[in-house]
Design a protein around this motif. Structure first.
Motif, PDB file in Angstrom:
ATOM      1  N   ALA A   1     -57.962 -26.714  49.822  1.00  0.00           N
ATOM      2  CA  ALA A   1     -56.882 -26.240  48.954  1.00  0.00           C
ATOM      3  C   ALA A   1     -56.147 -25.086  49.630  1.00  0.00           C
ATOM      4  CB  ALA A   1     -57.446 -25.805  47.601  1.00  0.00           C
TER       5      ALA A   1
ATOM      6  N   THR B   1     -44.278 -23.414  50.526  1.00  0.00           N
ATOM      7  CA  THR B   1     -44.099 -23.276  49.082  1.00  0.00           C
ATOM      8  C   THR B   1     -43.543 -21.902  48.714  1.00  0.00           C
ATOM      9  OG1 THR B   1     -46.059 -24.666  48.859  1.00  0.00           O
ATOM     10  CG2 THR B   1     -45.314 -23.526  46.885  1.00  0.00           C
ATOM     11  N   THR B   2     -44.150 -20.868  49.282  1.00  0.00           N
ATOM     12  CA  THR B   2     -43.760 -19.497  48.916  1.00  0.00           C
ATOM     13  C   THR B   2     -42.291 -19.263  49.222  1.00  0.00           C
ATOM     14  OG1 THR B   2     -46.006 -18.773  49.410  1.00  0.00           O
ATOM     15  CG2 THR B   2     -44.309 -17.056  49.333  1.00  0.00           C
TER      16      THR B   2
ATOM     17  N   HIS C   1     -50.003 -19.776  40.729  1.00  0.00           N
ATOM     18  CA  HIS C   1     -50.310 -19.062  41.973  1.00  0.00           C
ATOM     19  C   HIS C   1     -49.322 -17.902  42.084  1.00  0.00           C
ATOM     20  CE1 HIS C   1     -50.446 -18.510  46.380  1.00  0.00           C
ATOM     21  NE2 HIS C   1     -51.598 -19.162  46.362  1.00  0.00           N
TER      22      HIS C   1
ATOM     23  N   SER D   1     -47.450 -17.065  44.252  1.00  0.00           N
ATOM     24  CA  SER D   1     -46.162 -17.388  44.892  1.00  0.00           C
ATOM     25  C   SER D   1     -45.191 -18.055  43.928  1.00  0.00           C
ATOM     26  CB  SER D   1     -46.366 -18.242  46.142  1.00  0.00           C
ATOM     27  OG  SER D   1     -47.007 -19.411  45.819  1.00  0.00           O
TER      28      SER D   1
ATOM     29  N   THR E   1     -46.972 -25.115  37.907  1.00  0.00           N
ATOM     30  CA  THR E   1     -47.720 -25.789  38.946  1.00  0.00           C
ATOM     31  C   THR E   1     -48.143 -27.180  38.475  1.00  0.00           C
ATOM     32  OG1 THR E   1     -49.454 -25.515  40.591  1.00  0.00           O
ATOM     33  CG2 THR E   1     -50.056 -24.938  38.341  1.00  0.00           C
TER      34      THR E   1
ATOM     35  N   VAL F   1     -50.729 -28.846  39.868  1.00  0.00           N
ATOM     36  CA  VAL F   1     -52.199 -28.786  39.863  1.00  0.00           C
ATOM     37  C   VAL F   1     -52.601 -27.330  40.047  1.00  0.00           C
ATOM     38  CG1 VAL F   1     -54.228 -29.314  41.282  1.00  0.00           C
ATOM     39  CG2 VAL F   1     -52.610 -31.137  40.689  1.00  0.00           C
TER      40      VAL F   1
ATOM     41  N   ASN G   1     -54.675 -24.405  41.402  1.00  0.00           N
ATOM     42  CA  ASN G   1     -55.504 -24.250  42.599  1.00  0.00           C
ATOM     43  C   ASN G   1     -56.843 -23.588  42.288  1.00  0.00           C
ATOM     44  OD1 ASN G   1     -53.729 -21.895  42.208  1.00  0.00           O
ATOM     45  ND2 ASN G   1     -54.877 -21.043  43.914  1.00  0.00           N
TER      46      ASN G   1
ATOM     47  N   ASP H   1     -44.271 -26.692  41.252  1.00  0.00           N
ATOM     48  CA  ASP H   1     -45.022 -26.258  42.431  1.00  0.00           C
ATOM     49  C   ASP H   1     -46.029 -27.369  42.744  1.00  0.00           C
ATOM     50  OD1 ASP H   1     -46.863 -25.274  44.189  1.00  0.00           O
ATOM     51  OD2 ASP H   1     -47.161 -23.363  43.171  1.00  0.00           O
TER      52      ASP H   1
ATOM     53  N   SER I   1     -45.880 -27.222  50.726  1.00  0.00           N
ATOM     54  CA  SER I   1     -46.166 -26.748  52.086  1.00  0.00           C
ATOM     55  C   SER I   1     -46.720 -27.882  52.919  1.00  0.00           C
ATOM     56  CB  SER I   1     -47.226 -25.643  52.054  1.00  0.00           C
ATOM     57  OG  SER I   1     -46.849 -24.593  51.214  1.00  0.00           O
TER      58      SER I   1
ATOM     59  N   LYS J   1     -50.815 -28.034  53.775  1.00  0.00           N
ATOM     60  CA  LYS J   1     -51.811 -28.520  52.808  1.00  0.00           C
ATOM     61  C   LYS J   1     -51.825 -30.042  52.739  1.00  0.00           C
ATOM     62  CE  LYS J   1     -51.298 -24.432  49.847  1.00  0.00           C
ATOM     63  NZ  LYS J   1     -52.512 -23.654  49.982  1.00  0.00           N
TER      64      LYS J   1
HETATM   65  N1  PLP Z   1     -48.870 -22.737  44.976  1.00  0.00           N
HETATM   66  C1  PLP Z   1     -50.128 -23.174  44.898  1.00  0.00           C
HETATM   67  C2  PLP Z   1     -50.569 -23.908  43.682  1.00  0.00           C
HETATM   68  C3  PLP Z   1     -51.017 -22.952  45.963  1.00  0.00           C
HETATM   69  O1  PLP Z   1     -52.267 -23.367  45.867  1.00  0.00           O
HETATM   70  C4  PLP Z   1     -50.543 -22.256  47.096  1.00  0.00           C
HETATM   71  C5  PLP Z   1     -51.450 -21.960  48.242  1.00  0.00           C
HETATM   72  O2  PLP Z   1     -52.642 -21.897  48.098  1.00  0.00           O
HETATM   73  C6  PLP Z   1     -49.223 -21.844  47.136  1.00  0.00           C
HETATM   74  C7  PLP Z   1     -48.414 -22.088  46.054  1.00  0.00           C
HETATM   75  C8  PLP Z   1     -48.655 -21.086  48.314  1.00  0.00           C
HETATM   76  O3  PLP Z   1     -48.554 -21.907  49.418  1.00  0.00           O
HETATM   77  P1  PLP Z   1     -48.083 -21.299  50.836  1.00  0.00           P
HETATM   78  O4  PLP Z   1     -49.002 -20.145  51.101  1.00  0.00           O
HETATM   79  O5  PLP Z   1     -48.289 -22.429  51.782  1.00  0.00           O
HETATM   80  O6  PLP Z   1     -46.683 -20.880  50.702  1.00  0.00           O
END
Ligand code: PLP
Length: 410
Positions: A29, A93-94, A122, A124, A173, A175, A177, A202, A225, A228
């Motif tokens: 994850a 993603t961020t 998350h 982000s 989101t 799912v 995390n 997300d 991203s 992942k």
């Molecule tokens: N959103 C979720 C649900 C995540 O699990 C993660 C990373 O663990 C992110 C966003 C952020 O992803 P990134 O660090 O690749 O931008």
């Protein structure tokens, strides 16, 4: 599961000893490993095609441009976007969330508007909205997470009350995390649309594990991203509906995103170039193309079945451990399981498991407000992917039994 294919042999990093034992990698994850074909694509690009894209007229530049734009077209097909111009390459993603927050958010939000999130976001998909709310006078609200341990999920009964006309965007989101909850994304988009709110999904934790179709989901934005989903780090996608992207101002400016520049001012290209100022991440986009092909060769429905089956098996086995608290639903869940042990801190669990060659993750998983609500400083997470096996869950359990016995001695 994958038509007799020896998936593990595709991933060179898996074949190493950690603590003198064969590596069991259960931190997917956070990031997944890369198959040799993806690694080869990166090397091939730098060995043969390395060049800047778009305005080059020589052979290498044209090959690099073709590869970069083919990756964009592949990404559109991968999520069933209606056109490659709806695909913006970002760092991940961020960055994709920040792009929407700073471009769409700052241009469209004003005092009294509401940005609706969920309590399981998350950081982000949470902090960028807090920042844009502060700058625009909008307010951030959250759909609560309800239930205890095995029942955790979004309070969908509260959703209609929260989806007032003031809500301009519902960002959630797909799912979780930490909890492994799979949210009903299409239903959430439909309910948001009914009150005129835009939606952002997300998909960081779902994109590599199942088929996603942005048109069937009915979302306005979707972010993920590459790293992942067996792709490289430093590359990700923002999907946005064409009409929205065309109306959004640039968020970064400079070369590549302009149509005309004069000393008195400049004009922008349409999407996607408008949002890709400067030299883009050509190599990683090209390798992401190969990653998408790889996942579709295995079959995304098959990947979903495989990962969910491992997570359900792990959940059942972990439930037998004395003093364990499992988070998230017992039944259908994504390919990850988070838990806390009564007598052992998550960081100690991860450190001890590492000595047995098992890679786990311990901490708040960038879900600090959720963890606080759950009354936990941290949890341990095991997350599964295409190369994990039931035997690796046995190794995990054997290691955890030793840890429980050690810390339980009192
Ligand atoms: N959103 C979720 C649900 C995540 O699990 C993660 C990373 O663990 C992110 C966003 C952020 O992803 P990134 O660090 O690749 O931008």
């Amino acid at each position: 599961m994958f038509a007799g294919r020896d998936v593990r042999s595709d991933f060179p990093t898996l074949h190493q000893l950690v603590g003198g034992r064969p590596l069991v990698y259960l931190d997917n994850a956070a990031t997944t490993h890369k198959p040799q074909v993806v690694i080869d694509a990166l090397t091939r690009y730098y060995e043969k095609d390395n060049s800047n894209v778009h305005r080059g007229l020589h052979a290498l530049s044209m090959r690099a441009t073709d590869g970069y734009e083919a990756a964009r077209a592949r990404a559109a097909v991968f999520i069933n976007a209606s056109s490659p111009s709806e695909i913006i390459f970002t760092r991940g993603t961020t960055e994709s969330v920040n792009l929407v927050a700073q471009s769409w958010g700052q241009a469209n939000l004003k005092r009294g508007n509401v940005i609706l999130l969920t309590e399981m976001e998350h950081h982000s998909n949470l902090v960028p909205w807090q920042v844009v709310a502060e700058r625009t006078g909008a307010v951030v609200k959250y759909v609560p997470v309800v239930g205890d341990n095995a029942e955790h999920g979004l309070d969908l009964d509260r959703l209609d009350a929260l989806l007032t006309p003031e809500v301009k965007l519902f960002a959630f989101t797909h799912v979780s995390n930490t909890l492994g909850v799979i949210n009903p994304a299409a239903e959430l988009c439909r309910r948001a649309r009914a009150v005129g709110a835009l939606t952002l999904i997300d998909a960081a934790q779902s994109i590599g594990h199942e088929s996603l179709d942005v048109q069937a989901l009915g979302c306005d934005f979707l972010v993920y991203s590459g790293h992942k989903m067996v792709g490289p780090t430093g590359i990700g996608v923002l999907y946005g509906r064409r009409a929205l992207l065309d109306a959004m101002p640039p968020w970064q400016t400079g070369g590549g995103m302009i149509s005309v520049v004069e000393f008195s001012g400049s004009r922008w290209k349409p999407a996607p170039e408008r949002f890709e100022a400067g030299t883009p991440n050509v190599a990683d986009a090209i390798a992401l193309h190969v990653a998408m092909d790889y996942l579709d060769t295995l079959g995304r429905p098959e990947i979903a079945l495989h990962d969910h089956a491992l997570a359900e098996a792990a959940y059942g086995a972990l439930a037998e451990l004395p003093g364990v608290r499992l988070l998230g639903p017992k039944g259908k869940r994504a390919g990850l399981v988070s838990f806390a042990l009564k007598d052992a801190h998550a960081h100690d669990v991860v450190t001890f498991a590492d000595q047995d060659g098992i890679a786990l993750r311990g901490g708040h998983h960038c879900n600090q407000p959720l963890m606080k609500k759950l009354g936990l400083p941290s949890s341990v997470r095991a997350s599964f992917y295409v190369y994990n096996t039931p035997e690796e869950i046995d190794r995990l359990l054997a290691s955890l039994r030793k840890i429980v016995a050690f810390f339980g001695r009192g």
